[in-house]
Motif scaffolding. Structure first.
Motif, PDB file in Angstrom:
ATOM      1  N   LYS A 150       0.825  -1.204   0.000  1.00 30.18           N
ATOM      2  CA  LYS A 150       0.000   0.000   0.000  1.00 30.18           C
ATOM      3  C   LYS A 150       0.863   1.260   0.000  1.00 30.18           C
ATOM      4  CE  LYS A 150      -4.046  -2.108   2.201  1.00 30.18           C
ATOM      5  NZ  LYS A 150      -4.916  -2.152   3.429  1.00 30.18           N
ATOM      6  N   GLU A 157       1.612   6.875  -6.880  1.00 27.61           N
ATOM      7  CA  GLU A 157       0.546   7.827  -7.200  1.00 27.61           C
ATOM      8  C   GLU A 157       0.991   9.269  -6.984  1.00 27.61           C
ATOM      9  OE1 GLU A 157      -3.674   5.583  -6.574  1.00 27.61           O
ATOM     10  OE2 GLU A 157      -2.691   6.304  -4.755  1.00 27.61           O
ATOM     11  N   THR A 177      -3.574 -13.144  -4.638  1.00 28.25           N
ATOM     12  CA  THR A 177      -4.640 -12.150  -4.470  1.00 28.25           C
ATOM     13  C   THR A 177      -4.125 -10.818  -3.919  1.00 28.25           C
ATOM     14  OG1 THR A 177      -5.177 -13.043  -2.272  1.00 28.25           O
ATOM     15  CG2 THR A 177      -6.412 -13.912  -4.152  1.00 28.25           C
ATOM     16  N   TRP A 179      -1.858  -9.115  -4.982  1.00 32.15           N
ATOM     17  CA  TRP A 179      -1.507  -8.242  -6.106  1.00 32.15           C
ATOM     18  C   TRP A 179      -2.654  -7.330  -6.514  1.00 32.15           C
ATOM     19  CZ3 TRP A 179       3.461  -7.873  -7.153  1.00 32.15           C
ATOM     20  CH2 TRP A 179       4.300  -8.967  -6.897  1.00 32.15           C
ATOM     21  N   LYS A 180      -3.864  -7.616  -6.042  1.00 37.18           N
ATOM     22  CA  LYS A 180      -5.009  -6.765  -6.376  1.00 37.18           C
ATOM     23  C   LYS A 180      -4.802  -5.330  -5.900  1.00 37.18           C
ATOM     24  CE  LYS A 180      -8.492 -10.442  -6.419  1.00 37.18           C
ATOM     25  NZ  LYS A 180      -9.741 -10.976  -5.779  1.00 37.18           N
ATOM     26  N   ALA A 183      -3.415  -3.995  -8.996  1.00 34.78           N
ATOM     27  CA  ALA A 183      -4.026  -4.316 -10.287  1.00 34.78           C
ATOM     28  C   ALA A 183      -5.013  -3.270 -10.786  1.00 34.78           C
ATOM     29  CB  ALA A 183      -4.700  -5.684 -10.206  1.00 34.78           C
ATOM     30  N   ASP A 184      -5.721  -2.577  -9.912  1.00 34.37           N
ATOM     31  CA  ASP A 184      -6.726  -1.606 -10.360  1.00 34.37           C
ATOM     32  C   ASP A 184      -6.102  -0.393 -11.032  1.00 34.37           C
ATOM     33  OD1 ASP A 184      -8.776  -3.173  -9.471  1.00 34.37           O
ATOM     34  OD2 ASP A 184      -9.003  -2.132  -7.553  1.00 34.37           O
ATOM     35  N   LYS A 185      -4.918   0.001 -10.592  1.00 30.20           N
ATOM     36  CA  LYS A 185      -4.332   1.257 -11.065  1.00 30.20           C
ATOM     37  C   LYS A 185      -3.073   1.078 -11.893  1.00 30.20           C
ATOM     38  CE  LYS A 185      -6.209   3.774  -7.102  1.00 30.20           C
ATOM     39  NZ  LYS A 185      -5.902   4.623  -5.925  1.00 30.20           N
ATOM     40  N   ASN A 187      -0.437  -1.835 -14.377  1.00 28.89           N
ATOM     41  CA  ASN A 187      -0.322  -3.065 -15.164  1.00 28.89           C
ATOM     42  C   ASN A 187       0.731  -3.969 -14.542  1.00 28.89           C
ATOM     43  OD1 ASN A 187      -2.188  -2.155 -17.092  1.00 28.89           O
ATOM     44  ND2 ASN A 187      -0.601  -1.099 -18.253  1.00 28.89           N
ATOM     45  N   LYS A 220      -0.500   2.767 -16.151  1.00 28.04           N
ATOM     46  CA  LYS A 220      -1.426   2.282 -17.165  1.00 28.04           C
ATOM     47  C   LYS A 220      -1.070   2.740 -18.574  1.00 28.04           C
ATOM     48  CE  LYS A 220      -4.677  -0.083 -14.927  1.00 28.04           C
ATOM     49  NZ  LYS A 220      -5.042  -1.479 -15.283  1.00 28.04           N
TER      50      LYS A 220
END
Length: 247
Positions: A150, A157, A177, A179-180, A183-185, A187, A220
């Motif tokens: 995190k 960011e 899991t 890695w999620k 994964a949203d923000k 690649n 991304k």
């Protein structure tokens, strides 16, 4: 890596001018930096064996800035102070220093945590600036590892660079899991299209549930393709390689 035209790579567990492996000071980077990888940046994680120990980035491309950030740890644990002192005192030829380390490991086990860092350099590729990060995440506990994941997301960011890449040994050996968090923000190379590639190749740890613990993560606006591993017995990990295209 040279045969696969790798332009930049992150290395972990780098012995830097220390006495860990021999009676004379040894620097792992001398095995990598030369005609192909002409540039390198070392980040010290911990003083070790009369020298340093940490992570390094090697590159065919020059860089114009460098920085280190410390990741979450349990530095407040009094036993960790003993561990850090034992690391600094460790010597290849001194069996008493080796025993001190082994005794601490035996008594306190996974509660002893090495400090962890993430390094950043800024490189230029075809007129585009890329923030390239390298890290080695803690294996001590899933809770600590998730906290560090995190923190890395927050660091990425907050980075003003248009293109961002982070590589490393993420030690996510319990599941895929976690890695999620990325994964949203971002690649991911390892896990792309549900394909997980084992990068840890030594089958000597019964506590590990998955061996796909190394990754290449990008913003991304970077396309990842041709993900592969290159088998080698030079380390307990094998290189994870990918082509990155700036969009």
């Amino acid at each position: 890596m040279e045969n696969n035209n790798v332009e930049i790579a992150g290395l972990q567990e780098v012995n830097y001018d220390n006495y860990r492996l021999s009676k004379t000071k040894y620097n792992s980077l001398t095995n990598f930096v030369g005609d192909h990888f002409q540039y390198s940046y070392f980040g010290n994680t911990i003083n070790f064996a009369g020298g340093q120990y940490g992570i390094a980035t090697i590159s065919t491309l020059p860089y114009r800035s460098e920085s280190v950030k410390h990741l979450y740890s349990n530095d407040s644990d009094k036993n960790n102070d003993k561990f850090i002192a034992a690391c600094e005192n460790y010597r290849f030829e001194d069996k008493s220093t080796i025993k001190d380390m082994e005794d601490l490991r035996s008594e306190y086990g996974m509660s002893l945590v090495e400090p962890r860092i993430v390094t950043r350099i800024l490189i230029n590729k075809d007129g585009q600036e890329i923030a390239f990060y390298n890290t080695h995440i803690s294996y001590a506990s899933t809770k600590l590892r998730v906290m560090q994941f995190k923190q890395l997301v927050e660091i990425l960011e907050q980075d003003d660079a248009e293109y961002k890449v982070i590589v490393g040994d993420f030690n996510a050996d319990r599941n895929t899991t976690d890695w999620k968090i990325f994964a949203d923000k971002f690649n991911l190379a390892n896990g792309q299209e549900g394909v997980w590639r084992d990068t840890y190749i030594v089958d000597d740890d019964p506590t590990m549930r998955v061996n796909s613990i190394d990754n290449i993560i990008t913003s991304k606006n970077i396309t990842i393709s041709n993900v592969q591993t290159v088998y080698s017995t030079e380390s307990d990990h094998i290189p994870l390689i990918a082509d990155l295209t700036l969009n």
